[in-house]
Design an enzyme around this catalytic site. Structure first.
Site, PDB file in Angstrom:
ATOM      1  N   LYS A 186       0.700  -1.041   0.153  1.00 45.36           N
ATOM      2  CA  LYS A 186       0.118  -0.015   0.008  1.00 45.36           C
ATOM      3  C   LYS A 186       0.781   1.286   0.153  1.00 45.36           C
ATOM      4  O   LYS A 186       1.644   1.586   0.956  1.00 45.36           O
ATOM      5  CB  LYS A 186      -0.775   0.173   1.408  1.00 45.36           C
ATOM      6  CG  LYS A 186      -1.868   1.145   0.817  1.00 45.36           C
ATOM      7  CD  LYS A 186      -2.669   1.426   2.238  1.00 45.36           C
ATOM      8  CE  LYS A 186      -1.982   2.581   3.041  1.00 45.36           C
ATOM      9  NZ  LYS A 186      -1.784   3.912   2.329  1.00 45.36           N
ATOM     10  N   GLY A 238       7.090   4.576   8.266  1.00 45.69           N
ATOM     11  CA  GLY A 238       6.052   5.925   8.309  1.00 45.69           C
ATOM     12  C   GLY A 238       6.036   6.247   9.825  1.00 45.69           C
ATOM     13  O   GLY A 238       7.276   6.422  10.407  1.00 45.69           O
ATOM     14  N   SER A 239       5.100   6.763  10.187  1.00 49.79           N
ATOM     15  CA  SER A 239       5.375   7.838  11.644  1.00 49.79           C
ATOM     16  C   SER A 239       5.322   6.753  12.938  1.00 49.79           C
ATOM     17  O   SER A 239       4.984   5.589  12.587  1.00 49.79           O
ATOM     18  CB  SER A 239       4.062   8.654  11.613  1.00 49.79           C
ATOM     19  OG  SER A 239       2.988   7.870  11.879  1.00 49.79           O
ATOM     20  N   THR A 240       5.822   7.373  13.822  1.00 46.29           N
ATOM     21  CA  THR A 240       6.203   6.554  15.121  1.00 46.29           C
ATOM     22  C   THR A 240       4.790   6.173  15.593  1.00 46.29           C
ATOM     23  O   THR A 240       4.558   4.910  16.162  1.00 46.29           O
ATOM     24  CB  THR A 240       6.863   7.271  16.046  1.00 46.29           C
ATOM     25  OG1 THR A 240       8.497   7.370  15.553  1.00 46.29           O
ATOM     26  CG2 THR A 240       7.242   6.477  17.290  1.00 46.29           C
ATOM     27  N   GLY A 243       3.389   3.726  13.767  1.00 45.73           N
ATOM     28  CA  GLY A 243       4.228   2.097  13.852  1.00 45.73           C
ATOM     29  C   GLY A 243       3.809   1.502  15.030  1.00 45.73           C
ATOM     30  O   GLY A 243       3.804   0.414  15.348  1.00 45.73           O
ATOM     31  N   GLU A 260       9.931   0.687  10.540  1.00 47.56           N
ATOM     32  CA  GLU A 260      11.185   1.776  10.219  1.00 47.56           C
ATOM     33  C   GLU A 260      10.514   3.345  10.379  1.00 47.56           C
ATOM     34  O   GLU A 260       9.277   3.728   9.550  1.00 47.56           O
ATOM     35  CB  GLU A 260      11.596   1.865   8.877  1.00 47.56           C
ATOM     36  CG  GLU A 260      12.935   2.408   8.841  1.00 47.56           C
ATOM     37  CD  GLU A 260      12.967   3.819   8.245  1.00 47.56           C
ATOM     38  OE1 GLU A 260      12.884   4.830   9.073  1.00 47.56           O
ATOM     39  OE2 GLU A 260      13.117   3.953   6.897  1.00 47.56           O
ATOM     40  N   CYS A 294      13.554  10.488   7.066  1.00 47.14           N
ATOM     41  CA  CYS A 294      13.503  10.003   8.344  1.00 47.14           C
ATOM     42  C   CYS A 294      15.015  10.222   9.138  1.00 47.14           C
ATOM     43  O   CYS A 294      15.306  10.303  10.310  1.00 47.14           O
ATOM     44  CB  CYS A 294      13.232   8.809   8.543  1.00 47.14           C
ATOM     45  SG  CYS A 294      13.917   7.512   7.403  1.00 47.14           S
ATOM     46  N   GLU A 391      10.314  15.539  15.770  1.00 44.47           N
ATOM     47  CA  GLU A 391      10.729  15.377  14.092  1.00 44.47           C
ATOM     48  C   GLU A 391      10.030  16.463  13.422  1.00 44.47           C
ATOM     49  O   GLU A 391       8.584  16.553  13.445  1.00 44.47           O
ATOM     50  CB  GLU A 391      10.410  13.994  13.745  1.00 44.47           C
ATOM     51  CG  GLU A 391      10.867  13.830  12.189  1.00 44.47           C
ATOM     52  CD  GLU A 391      10.482  12.403  11.724  1.00 44.47           C
ATOM     53  OE1 GLU A 391       9.160  12.070  12.045  1.00 44.47           O
ATOM     54  OE2 GLU A 391      11.292  11.744  11.410  1.00 44.47           O
TER      55      GLU A 391
HETATM   56  O1  TXE Z   1       2.532   9.510   8.324  1.00 41.64           O
HETATM   57  P1  TXE Z   1       1.809   7.843   8.392  1.00 41.64           P
HETATM   58  P2  TXE Z   1       1.997  10.922   7.762  1.00 41.64           P
HETATM   59  C1  TXE Z   1       6.625  11.303   9.871  1.00 41.64           C
HETATM   60  C2  TXE Z   1       7.057  12.484   9.562  1.00 41.64           C
HETATM   61  C3  TXE Z   1       5.621  13.092   9.147  1.00 41.64           C
HETATM   62  C4  TXE Z   1       4.811  12.219  10.074  1.00 41.64           C
HETATM   63  C5  TXE Z   1       3.261  12.195   9.692  1.00 41.64           C
HETATM   64  O2  TXE Z   1       7.411  13.179  10.858  1.00 41.64           O
HETATM   65  O3  TXE Z   1       5.295  14.282   9.573  1.00 41.64           O
HETATM   66  O4  TXE Z   1       5.311  10.900  10.110  1.00 41.64           O
HETATM   67  O5  TXE Z   1       3.171  11.453   8.575  1.00 41.64           O
HETATM   68  C6  TXE Z   1      -0.212   4.520   6.337  1.00 41.64           C
HETATM   69  N1  TXE Z   1      -2.554   1.453   9.701  1.00 41.64           N
HETATM   70  N2  TXE Z   1       7.021  10.308   8.809  1.00 41.64           N
HETATM   71  O6  TXE Z   1       0.942  11.253   8.457  1.00 41.64           O
HETATM   72  O7  TXE Z   1       0.320   8.342   8.795  1.00 41.64           O
HETATM   73  C7  TXE Z   1      -0.618   5.685   5.641  1.00 41.64           C
HETATM   74  O8  TXE Z   1      -1.512   5.590   4.778  1.00 41.64           O
HETATM   75  C8  TXE Z   1      -1.860   0.954   8.724  1.00 41.64           C
HETATM   76  C9  TXE Z   1       8.320   9.820   8.732  1.00 41.64           C
HETATM   77  O9  TXE Z   1       2.092  10.684   6.566  1.00 41.64           O
HETATM   78  O10 TXE Z   1       2.505   7.277   9.329  1.00 41.64           O
HETATM   79  C10 TXE Z   1       0.757   5.790   4.724  1.00 41.64           C
HETATM   80  O11 TXE Z   1       0.782   4.740   3.619  1.00 41.64           O
HETATM   81  N3  TXE Z   1      -1.384   2.012   7.887  1.00 41.64           N
HETATM   82  C11 TXE Z   1       8.582   8.369   7.898  1.00 41.64           C
HETATM   83  C12 TXE Z   1       1.945   5.208   5.868  1.00 41.64           C
HETATM   84  O12 TXE Z   1       0.991   4.544   6.838  1.00 41.64           O
HETATM   85  C13 TXE Z   1      -1.654   3.340   8.281  1.00 41.64           C
HETATM   86  C14 TXE Z   1       7.799   8.827   6.679  1.00 41.64           C
HETATM   87  C15 TXE Z   1       2.866   6.504   6.577  1.00 41.64           C
HETATM   88  O13 TXE Z   1       1.790   7.114   6.987  1.00 41.64           O
HETATM   89  C16 TXE Z   1      -2.524   3.642   9.267  1.00 41.64           C
HETATM   90  C17 TXE Z   1       6.615   9.465   6.649  1.00 41.64           C
HETATM   91  C18 TXE Z   1      -3.134   2.650  10.315  1.00 41.64           C
HETATM   92  N4  TXE Z   1      -3.473   3.085  11.080  1.00 41.64           N
HETATM   93  C19 TXE Z   1       6.315  10.261   8.041  1.00 41.64           C
HETATM   94  N5  TXE Z   1      -2.445   4.956   9.110  1.00 41.64           N
HETATM   95  C20 TXE Z   1       9.754   7.836   7.852  1.00 41.64           C
HETATM   96  N6  TXE Z   1      10.097   6.991   8.779  1.00 41.64           N
HETATM   97  O14 TXE Z   1      10.560   8.421   6.995  1.00 41.64           O
HETATM   98  C21 TXE Z   1      -1.836   5.420   8.172  1.00 41.64           C
HETATM   99  N7  TXE Z   1      -1.232   4.365   7.337  1.00 41.64           N
END
Ligand code: TXE
Length: 490
Positions: A186, A238-240, A243, A260, A294, A391
């Site tokens: 996804k 993605g976001s912590t 995660g 990650e 990140c 962050e």
């Molecule tokens: O991340 P999300 P967002 C950090 C960075 C940023 C913040 C928010 O600080 O400002 O996170 O970004 C999917 N179950 N990083 O809101 O929501 C979502 O659809 C399963 C650091 O964009 O974590 C997308 O595909 N999946 C990071 C993915 O998760 C879910 C890179 C990331 O989105 C979900 C990005 C759920 N409940 C943001 N909710 C890095 N480590 O590089 C959302 N998603």
């Protein structure tokens, strides 16, 4: 002070064909688009295409297709044959590199210089690297000599973010396929287009149906994938916060996960560092991809006696950065990926100023439409400020000082994250000491943001667990082969 003009280069768009709307990629074919949402160009807010919002039922079909492929053709295929598919995909990515570069810049907002020279070639490199592993797993200690090779998990759910859409796909799909797993991936809701173009690459490479499935959608689609009972492993970047939600949701199940997550890297300059080289590394470390990285070197820790010199040189260098149209190959910084992300950056920088930080940006004319943030320095930051611990994920460098290596380490480690760090010094022994004491998954010395498919990447603490890349990355997609004990025949 120089000002920078916005110079659009619309002819570059002709390189890539964007459909009006996209279905999902399931079982080797595109479904008919339904229940769509728009994906927009963050540089000018125009709609690029309509993309399908996959429901739990769609996810179920994709997982079923991946399971059939795993139990069937892919599961029976030799590593050598799997490797050929990975090579083929790598070659097609190279052949279609311009298309991918333009599409990624349009959908993400990052400068074409980066998609052309980094994202796309590095994605191809990941497929080449993992193609080479596919038929060597049993010879590399990834299983017991003479026994069956370690086993793939089965169906892997992969959820990726928007900051490196194609590259994150490559980091996830290439090792999964090399080790014999099948995939439901996804992409992020704001950057689905390169994953959909990758689906075309899978067709072009004649990858058997169901081995790779792409389901577009928002967090609800991601959640359906995480919760699906027939998914064996989740790989997430993605976001912590998300995660942690994923970790909670799979607790008590047999699913494996690699996570990650975020970071707040310290880039540490000692007074004996080659200052010009270090300033270049610091600028690249934070302004690459508008700081939406990140492992971005978002906290500059500079030794107190060279603080003024370093900040003066940084300001001079920042005045030469060009901010503008992502498709203009002279742009150094493009657009922020979404309005939400722009709002997050603005809120945090405002909080930093309210807490006493001094804000500085070069004179810079930003385009009227789209999501833009200028390269920014925050000086006079103290360890307790939000901008020193949270962050920001934007083109914002916070500057702190230290006196001794011990103080540098204490400040660098004073964060909930532990993904990366940089050290700039002439002294080899100090590099080794710092690397030993910094709680970071990657420590760069006299360089920053260097990546190689053979090098494991991942973090400590709230930056997540598991590694991607290299042998360690492959291990995350394998489970130990069964011990086979045989007795004497009667
Ligand atoms: O991340 P999300 P967002 C950090 C960075 C940023 C913040 C928010 O600080 O400002 O996170 O970004 C999917 N179950 N990083 O809101 O929501 C979502 O659809 C399963 C650091 O964009 O974590 C997308 O595909 N999946 C990071 C993915 O998760 C879910 C890179 C990331 O989105 C979900 C990005 C759920 N409940 C943001 N909710 C890095 N480590 O590089 C959302 N998603």
């Amino acid at each position: 002070m120089p000002t920078f003009e916005y110079a659009p280069a619309p002819e570059s768009r002709a390189v890539v064909t964007i459909e009006k709307s996209y279905g999902l990629f399931v079982d080797g074919a595109f479904t008919r688009p339904k229940a769509t949402f728009p994906t927009i160009n963050p540089a000018d807010e125009t709609v690029l295409a309509e993309v399908s919002q996959a429901s739990a039922k769609d996810v179920d079909k994709a997982v079923a297709a991946a399971r059939r492929a795993f139990d069937g053709v892919w599961g029976r295929m030799s590593g050598a044959e799997r490797g050929k598919y990975l090579f083929r995909i790598a070659r097609i990515l190279q052949e279609r590199a311009r298309e991918f570069a333009v599409l990624e810049s349009l959908d993400n907002g990052k400068p074409i210089k980066e998609t052309r020279d980094f994202d796309v070639p590095t994605a191809a490199a990941h497929f080449f690297y993992h193609a080479g592993w596919a038929d060597k797993l049993e010879y590399a200690g990834l299983s017991t000599p003479g026994e069956a090779p370690a086993r793939p998990h089965g169906v892997v759910g992969q959820i990726i973010p928007w900051n490196f859409p194609l590259l994150m796909l490559a980091w996830k799909v290439a090792p999964a396929l090399a080790t014999g797993n099948t995939v439901v991936l996804k992409p992020a809701e704001t950057t689905p287009l390169s994953a959909l173009l990758f689906a075309e690459v899978c067709q072009q490479a004649d990858l058997p149906a169901g081995v790779v499935n792409i389901v577009t959608g928002d967090g609800r689609t991601g959640q359906a994938l995480v919760e699906h009972p027939d998914v064996d492993k989740i790989a997430f970047t993605g976001s912590t916060d998300v995660g942690k939600t994923i970790a909670r949701s799979i607790a008590g199940t047999s699913k494996k996960a690699t996570l990650e997550l975020g970071g707040k890297a310290a880039n540490i300059i000692f007074d004996d560092a080659p200052i010009d080289q270090a300033v270049e590394g610091i600028v690249g470390g934070i302004f690459f991809n508008q700081g939406q990285v990140c492992c971005a070197g978002s906290r500059l820790l500079v030794q107190e006696n060279v603080h003024d010199q370093v900040v003066a040189r940084l300001k001079r260098r920042l005045q030469t950065l060009r901010v503008g149209d992502p498709l203009d190959k002279n742009s150094d910084l493009g657009a922020i990926n979404s309005r939400e992300q722009l709002d997050r950056i603005t809120t945090l920088v405002d909080a930093g100023v309210a807490e006493g930080a001094e804000r500085w940006s070069p004179a810079c004319t930003l385009p009227a439409k789209g999501f833009w943030f200028p390269p920014t320095l925050l000086t006079g930051v103290s360890q307790t400020h939000r901008v020193a611990t949270e962050e920001i994920f934007g083109p914002v460098l916070t500057v702190l000082t230290f006196r001794t290596p011990q103080e540098a380490v204490a400040k660098a480690n004073n964060t909930a994250y532990g993904l990366s760090a940089g050290v700039w010094t002439e002294k080899g022994s100090r590099i080794l000491w710092m690397a030993d004491h910094l709680k970071a998954g990657v420590v760069w010395a006299n360089t920053f943001n260097r990546f190689d498919p053979s090098s494991p990447f991942g973090g400590y603490k709230e930056s997540g667990y598991g590694r991607e890349g290299g042998r360690h990355g492959l291990e995350a997609y394998l489970t130990t082969a069964p011990a086979t004990l045989t007795g004497a025949a009667r």
